[in-house]
Design a protein around this motif. Sequence first.
Motif, short mmCIF file in Angstrom:
data_model
loop_
_atom_site.label_atom_id
_atom_site.label_comp_id
_atom_site.label_asym_id
_atom_site.label_seq_id
_atom_site.Cartn_x
_atom_site.Cartn_y
_atom_site.Cartn_z
N ILE A 1 12.60 27.54 -10.69
CA ILE A 1 11.52 27.33 -11.66
C ILE A 1 10.17 27.62 -11.00
CG2 ILE A 1 10.29 25.55 -12.99
CD1 ILE A 1 13.11 24.26 -13.41
N LEU A 2 10.02 27.12 -9.77
CA LEU A 2 8.77 27.33 -9.04
C LEU A 2 8.50 28.82 -8.78
CD1 LEU A 2 6.47 25.74 -7.60
CD2 LEU A 2 7.86 25.80 -5.52
N LEU B 1 20.43 34.63 -9.64
CA LEU B 1 21.73 34.30 -10.25
C LEU B 1 22.25 33.06 -9.54
CD1 LEU B 1 23.55 37.73 -10.66
CD2 LEU B 1 23.19 36.03 -12.45
N ILE B 2 22.39 31.97 -10.27
CA ILE B 2 22.82 30.73 -9.61
C ILE B 2 24.14 30.22 -10.18
CG2 ILE B 2 20.49 30.00 -8.97
CD1 ILE B 2 20.50 28.09 -11.31
N ASP B 3 24.90 29.59 -9.30
CA ASP B 3 26.16 28.98 -9.72
C ASP B 3 25.86 27.84 -10.70
OD1 ASP B 3 29.25 28.60 -8.57
OD2 ASP B 3 28.35 26.74 -9.32
N GLY B 4 26.72 27.66 -11.68
CA GLY B 4 26.53 26.63 -12.70
C GLY B 4 26.45 25.22 -12.14
N ASP C 1 13.31 35.34 -13.31
CA ASP C 1 14.27 35.09 -14.39
C ASP C 1 15.50 34.43 -13.78
OD1 ASP C 1 12.71 36.08 -16.38
OD2 ASP C 1 13.60 38.10 -16.35
N VAL C 2 15.91 33.31 -14.35
CA VAL C 2 17.01 32.53 -13.78
C VAL C 2 18.23 32.64 -14.69
CG1 VAL C 2 17.70 30.28 -12.89
CG2 VAL C 2 15.28 30.87 -12.98
N ILE C 3 19.32 33.14 -14.14
CA ILE C 3 20.55 33.30 -14.92
C ILE C 3 21.67 32.54 -14.20
CG2 ILE C 3 22.25 34.97 -15.79
CD1 ILE C 3 19.87 36.99 -15.87
N ARG C 4 22.45 31.83 -14.99
CA ARG C 4 23.48 30.95 -14.43
C ARG C 4 24.84 31.59 -14.64
NH1 ARG C 4 25.27 26.34 -17.52
NH2 ARG C 4 25.88 24.60 -16.18
N PHE C 5 25.71 31.54 -13.61
CA PHE C 5 27.09 32.00 -13.83
C PHE C 5 28.05 30.83 -13.70
CE2 PHE C 5 28.58 32.10 -9.41
CZ PHE C 5 27.41 32.24 -8.68
N ARG C 6 29.24 30.99 -14.30
CA ARG C 6 30.20 29.88 -14.32
C ARG C 6 30.62 29.53 -12.89
NH1 ARG C 6 31.14 32.41 -19.24
NH2 ARG C 6 31.20 30.94 -20.99
N HIS C 7 30.76 28.24 -12.66
CA HIS C 7 31.00 27.73 -11.31
C HIS C 7 32.17 28.42 -10.61
CE1 HIS C 7 31.47 25.10 -7.95
NE2 HIS C 7 32.62 24.62 -8.38
N ASN C 8 31.87 29.02 -9.45
CA ASN C 8 32.88 29.66 -8.58
C ASN C 8 33.69 30.75 -9.28
OD1 ASN C 8 32.29 28.48 -6.16
ND2 ASN C 8 33.98 27.01 -6.17
N ILE D 1 24.82 39.75 -23.39
CA ILE D 1 23.44 39.78 -22.88
C ILE D 1 23.31 38.69 -21.82
CG2 ILE D 1 22.33 40.62 -24.98
CD1 ILE D 1 21.63 37.65 -25.60
N SER D 2 22.21 38.71 -21.09
CA SER D 2 21.88 37.59 -20.21
C SER D 2 20.61 36.94 -20.72
CB SER D 2 21.67 38.08 -18.78
OG SER D 2 22.92 38.40 -18.21
N VAL D 3 20.65 35.64 -20.86
CA VAL D 3 19.49 34.89 -21.34
C VAL D 3 18.93 34.08 -20.18
CG1 VAL D 3 18.66 33.16 -22.99
CG2 VAL D 3 20.57 34.68 -23.63
N PRO D 4 17.81 34.51 -19.60
CA PRO D 4 17.24 33.73 -18.49
C PRO D 4 16.89 32.31 -18.94
CG PRO D 4 16.22 35.89 -18.63
CD PRO D 4 17.04 35.73 -19.88
N LEU D 5 17.21 31.34 -18.09
CA LEU D 5 16.96 29.94 -18.44
C LEU D 5 15.48 29.67 -18.68
CD1 LEU D 5 19.30 28.04 -15.94
CD2 LEU D 5 19.84 29.00 -18.16
N ASN D 6 14.62 30.41 -17.94
CA ASN D 6 13.19 30.18 -18.08
C ASN D 6 12.66 30.63 -19.44
OD1 ASN D 6 14.12 32.47 -16.42
ND2 ASN D 6 12.06 33.26 -16.75
N THR D 7 13.44 31.42 -20.19
CA THR D 7 12.98 31.83 -21.53
C THR D 7 13.33 30.79 -22.58
OG1 THR D 7 15.03 33.04 -21.96
CG2 THR D 7 13.21 34.29 -21.00
N LEU D 8 14.07 29.74 -22.18
CA LEU D 8 14.52 28.74 -23.15
C LEU D 8 13.50 27.62 -23.38
CD1 LEU D 8 18.19 28.34 -21.93
CD2 LEU D 8 17.48 29.39 -24.07
N VAL D 9 12.42 27.62 -22.60
CA VAL D 9 11.50 26.48 -22.67
C VAL D 9 10.89 26.29 -24.06
CG1 VAL D 9 10.86 26.27 -20.23
CG2 VAL D 9 9.68 27.93 -21.67
#
Lengths: 85, 395
Positions: free
Chosen positions: B145-146, B131-134, B150-157, A58-66
């Motif tokens: 955040i602003l 989708l942002i790099d770790g 939905d913000v999802i992080r992927f492993r660096h490079n 799954i993907s867990v959006p960081l904004n849902t972790l608050v």
Amino acid sequence: MSEITLEQITELLCQQLIQFTNNDEVTISSETNLITHLAIDSIKLLNLVMEIEDHFDISVPLNTLVDVLTVQDLANLIYKIKSSQ
Amino acid sequence: MNLLEKLDAAAAARKAQLPEGLSAFGIPIDEAFSATEARIGKRRVLMLGTNNYLGLSFSSECRDAAHEAIDQEGTGTTGSRMANGNYYGHRALEQELAEFYHCRECIVFTTGYQANLGTISGLVGSGDVVLIDGDAHASIYDGCILSGADVIRFRHNDTNDLEKRLRRLGDRSKNTLIIIEGIYSMLGDQAPLAEIVKLKNAYHSTLLLDEAHSLGVLGETGQGLVEKTGMIDEVDFITGTFSKSLCGIGGFCVSRHAQLNQLRYISHPYIFTASPSPATIASTRAALKLLRDGQLLRKQLWKNAQQLYTSLQATGYAVGPQPSPIVAVLLDSPKQALALWNGLMEHDIYVNLVLPPAAPEGKSLIRCSVNAAHTSEQIDRVCQVFTELHTVIMQ
């Protein structure tokens, strides 16, 4: 594919957290606070989320972790995301 | 715990982590002599921890342009670009940056931080995905955040990891902004841009590349990673800063998409702040010309980078994954990093100390950065001091 229950997710999460904290002596339950009990800081929490994402596909959006403080909060969130797939 | 007690607790935790290391942060620079030397207290130090990659901070062209702008237009605009702060220089710089990148549109922001904040929060919103790099910079996190997306992080490079996350998004990948950096600020490594472009095309996503540390450093004319990899037509939005190679303060976003212009009406970090001062704009315009024609500066920069990277690696230090003007020495503990930082300061060399959680993977870093104004002799001396300290520090 059989659906996973909230209890199963909580149990899997507890197992995963024991490995993640690298401390076999710590007891982890659904009420365990991730920050105060397990000393998981913000970066560790982000890395833990990546492990969880892979485990549950799954993907867990960081904004849902608050609002996530305890293991139960995290299990609820994963269950919600998993159920919506 | 009330608000002030929370701050006291945070301060105590910071002090407990490294009580003797607090002076390494926010160190007072008492005088700046040149692009490579400054005075800290009684010490005349070699500056090996700046982002002054082309060494232009004292260039006569930039200083003259800034002086002239102050004389002609005053010290500040006192207003937003949307009101009374939209001077000829702001518009001219936007046009020059658009031409430099062969793009249709450019928006200049008051800081590099605001360039990311304003661009990201203007491009995506609630219901969209980022989708942002770790290892993404704090300005990228804060922009996300602003935005409310939905913000999802992927492993660096890690392009496999990125693809996995794109796949999981299903149809939402079309409303996804992927954000990467040309050169990452802590380890100095470059994004695998060609592979990421393939993925963004395959999943019909949008790509934003932050060239903050790669502008002036990579590519024949210094555009950054887009130029080095020939990907200028494949990247949707490029952000950058004036505070590194261009030696000013401010930031920009350029795009081949006309829609970028719409951000002027919706992006709060663009609208609700005063525009850059005339002197800042004038020195940045002068620096951009020097940067574009700075092939010799880039040659010297990379010679210095290679010399330091190779020497530290040969001495036995763990360094970042690839040679770069940012040469990071990875250490196992904050205590070890502080000892090395102190040792370098005792030899009149200033570098950046980076401790967890600011450093990736829980490591501590001594972050060195070279510039085009460093001489081979200066780099030789730095290498020699690092070698002397290695046996003491790594025991």
